[in-house]
Design an enzyme around this catalytic site. Structure first.
Site, PDB file in Angstrom:
ATOM      1  CG  LEU A 235      -1.733   1.077   1.387  1.00 50.28           C
ATOM      2  CD1 LEU A 235      -2.864   1.482   0.307  1.00 50.28           C
ATOM      3  CD2 LEU A 235      -2.489   1.194   2.760  1.00 50.28           C
TER       4      LEU A 235
ATOM      5  NE  ARG B  50      20.772  -5.415  40.868  1.00 51.54           N
ATOM      6  CZ  ARG B  50      21.873  -5.394  40.727  1.00 51.54           C
ATOM      7  NH1 ARG B  50      22.515  -6.550  41.073  1.00 51.54           N
ATOM      8  NH2 ARG B  50      22.497  -4.479  40.102  1.00 51.54           N
TER       9      ARG B  50
ATOM     10  CB  SER C  38      -0.377   8.439   7.164  1.00 58.47           C
ATOM     11  OG  SER C  38       0.517   7.962   8.104  1.00 58.47           O
TER      12      SER C  38
ATOM     13  CD  GLU D 249      -1.257  -3.561  10.150  1.00 51.75           C
ATOM     14  OE1 GLU D 249      -2.388  -3.540  10.287  1.00 51.75           O
ATOM     15  OE2 GLU D 249      -0.399  -4.332   9.948  1.00 51.75           O
ATOM     16  N   GLY D 250      -0.566   2.847   9.776  1.00 53.48           N
ATOM     17  CA  GLY D 250      -1.272   4.014  10.343  1.00 53.48           C
ATOM     18  C   GLY D 250      -0.235   4.617  11.477  1.00 53.48           C
TER      19      GLY D 250
ATOM     20  N   GLY E 147      18.272  -1.864  34.104  1.00 55.47           N
ATOM     21  CA  GLY E 147      19.803  -1.169  34.271  1.00 55.47           C
ATOM     22  C   GLY E 147      20.393  -1.650  32.800  1.00 55.47           C
TER      23      GLY E 147
ATOM     24  N   PRO F  67       6.310   6.194  -1.475  1.00 54.92           N
ATOM     25  CG  PRO F  67       8.103   6.188  -2.939  1.00 54.92           C
ATOM     26  CD  PRO F  67       6.882   5.759  -2.897  1.00 54.92           C
TER      27      PRO F  67
ATOM     28  CB  SER G  66       0.664   7.379  17.277  1.00 57.31           C
ATOM     29  OG  SER G  66       0.988   5.895  17.554  1.00 57.31           O
ATOM     30  CD  GLU G  67       2.093  10.849  15.186  1.00 52.62           C
ATOM     31  OE1 GLU G  67       2.865  11.290  16.257  1.00 52.62           O
ATOM     32  OE2 GLU G  67       2.162  10.063  14.554  1.00 52.62           O
TER      33      GLU G  67
END
Length: 384
Positions: free
Chosen positions: A117, A267, A124, A363-364, A339, A120, A366-367
């Site tokens: 899909l 730990r 999105s 796949e898109g 650490g 360049p 976050s924005e």
């Protein structure tokens, strides 16, 4: 009910998948060559009956598979997911001949599928695709079984499994200037004349590449769905797979949380165990809270898809957004609490730290998910 609690049989199946991933899939993943398709891993996914489930499962079952595999072997999870992403348009929108030829091979792991899909200049914004499908014979429509059709010219980039896939689901513009309504989906075998690919050097264990189309011939027999309705094929596929990207992220977050619980309980630090420090305990609690919240939203979105709810785009976007951002937070916190050892090559968290970043983009991004959510909210307001 399923969105909030799983049945005992589902929980048992998830435990079985985690064990299979650790015992049978992880060793094969370790033998794979970075940046290449691991065909032995795909064949094992087929032999275990997991690839065939891509075409018989609902969205919730797909999410359970992806989360369970990701917990123990992210490479196996990704191999399964990419087969589903590339082949789902064939399963859901293909002709009987297309399905009969390709789906058994995808299910067996002998044919590698890819979803082409992104371009360049159109990542999105899928409606801005510029790969052109020019009529082979101007003025003559394509006919099933006939020689007339289109010639594909242009580029695709950042395509998972390229250039090693055996076939690609390709989205091209058949009607100039028509936006989303002028896109058609095609099934394009990798050996079509004029189709070439180049591997890209990416932060990824699987191949990601660019594709060049130099008058690649396609006919009406290669169309997936209807001419001019390819955007619908793409969105139908993404609405199904976005919650399961969230499930992949939840699986990674849970693996990081489990590792952190074990590490902080063992730990020694400041005269006690790390877990006895309130600052550490509160961080672990926050990691668990966010992971479980993301899991519930993923399950709710998948259940909505399975039930044919009208708000699937919004729920899918919310699930992917929350889960991928949550996984980034949880893995980062896990690294901090472990650490320097967590950044040593070969450590589980070093692996997860590299793997967790990409799902916030593909796949898109976050924005884009936030834009989808807002668009759906305002659309619902207008419909009242």
């Amino acid at each position: 009910m399923t969105a909030f609690s799983l049945e005992p049989a589902q929980l048992a199946w998830c435990a079985e998948l985690r064990a299979l991933a650790a015992e049978r899939l992880r060793p094969l993943a370790g033998k794979g060559e970075p940046g290449r398709v691991n065909r032995a891993l795909l064949a094992e996914l087929g032999a275990l009956g997991l690839l065939p489930r891509l075409f018989t499962s609902g969205a919730l079952e797909l999410c359970l598979m992806r989360e369970s595999l990701a917990h123990a072997c992210t490479e196996a999870e990704t191999a399964l997911a990419l087969q589903g992403l590339g082949a789902h348009p064939v399963h859901a929108h293909g002709t009987d001949a297309q399905r009969a030829h390709w789906l058994p091979r995808v299910a067996a792991g002998t044919a590698v599928a890819a979803f082409a899909l992104t371009e360049p200049a159109a990542g999105s914004d899928a409606a801005a695709l510029s790969l052109t499908a020019t009529p082979a014979t101007p003025g003559r429509p394509a006919r099933p079984g006939g020689a007339d059709g289109w010639r594909l010219s242009g580029e695709k980039c950042w395509i998972s499994h390229a250039p090693e896939a055996d076939f690609y689901t390709v989205f091209a513009r058949t009607t100039p200037g028509a936006g989303a309504r002028g896109v058609t989906a095609f099934l394009v075998p990798a050996d079509r004349p004029g189709l070439t690919g180049t591997a890209l050097d990416m932060l990824s264990p699987h191949p990601i590449g660019a594709l060049a189309f130099d008058a690649v011939p396609v006919t009406a027999d290669d169309v997936l769905g209807e001419v001019g309705r390819g955007f619908r094929v793409a969105m139908d596929t993404l609405n199904l797979f976005r919650p399961s990207v969230g499930a992949f992220a939840v699986g990674m977050a849970q693996a990081a949380l489990d590792a952190t619980l074990g590490h902080t309980a063992r730990r020694d630090a400041f005269g006690g165990k790390l877990k006895d420090l309130q600052s550490v305990a509160h961080q672990v609690a926050e990691m668990a809270l966010r992971t479980e919240s993301a899991r519930l939203m993923v399950h709710a979105a998948a259940t909505a898809y399975d039930e044919g709810a009208p708000d699937v785009p919004r729920r899918s976007a919310m699930a992917k957004l929350l889960a991928t951002e949550t996984a980034q937070y949880v893995v980062d916190r896990a690294v901090q609490l472990h650490g320097a050892r967590a950044l040593q090559r070969g450590h589980l968290l070093e692996h997860l730290y590299r793997e967790v970043r990409a799902p916030r983009i593909y796949e898109g991004a976050s924005e884009v998910q936030r834009s989808i959510i807002a668009k759906e909210l305002y659309k619902n307001l207008e419909d009242r």
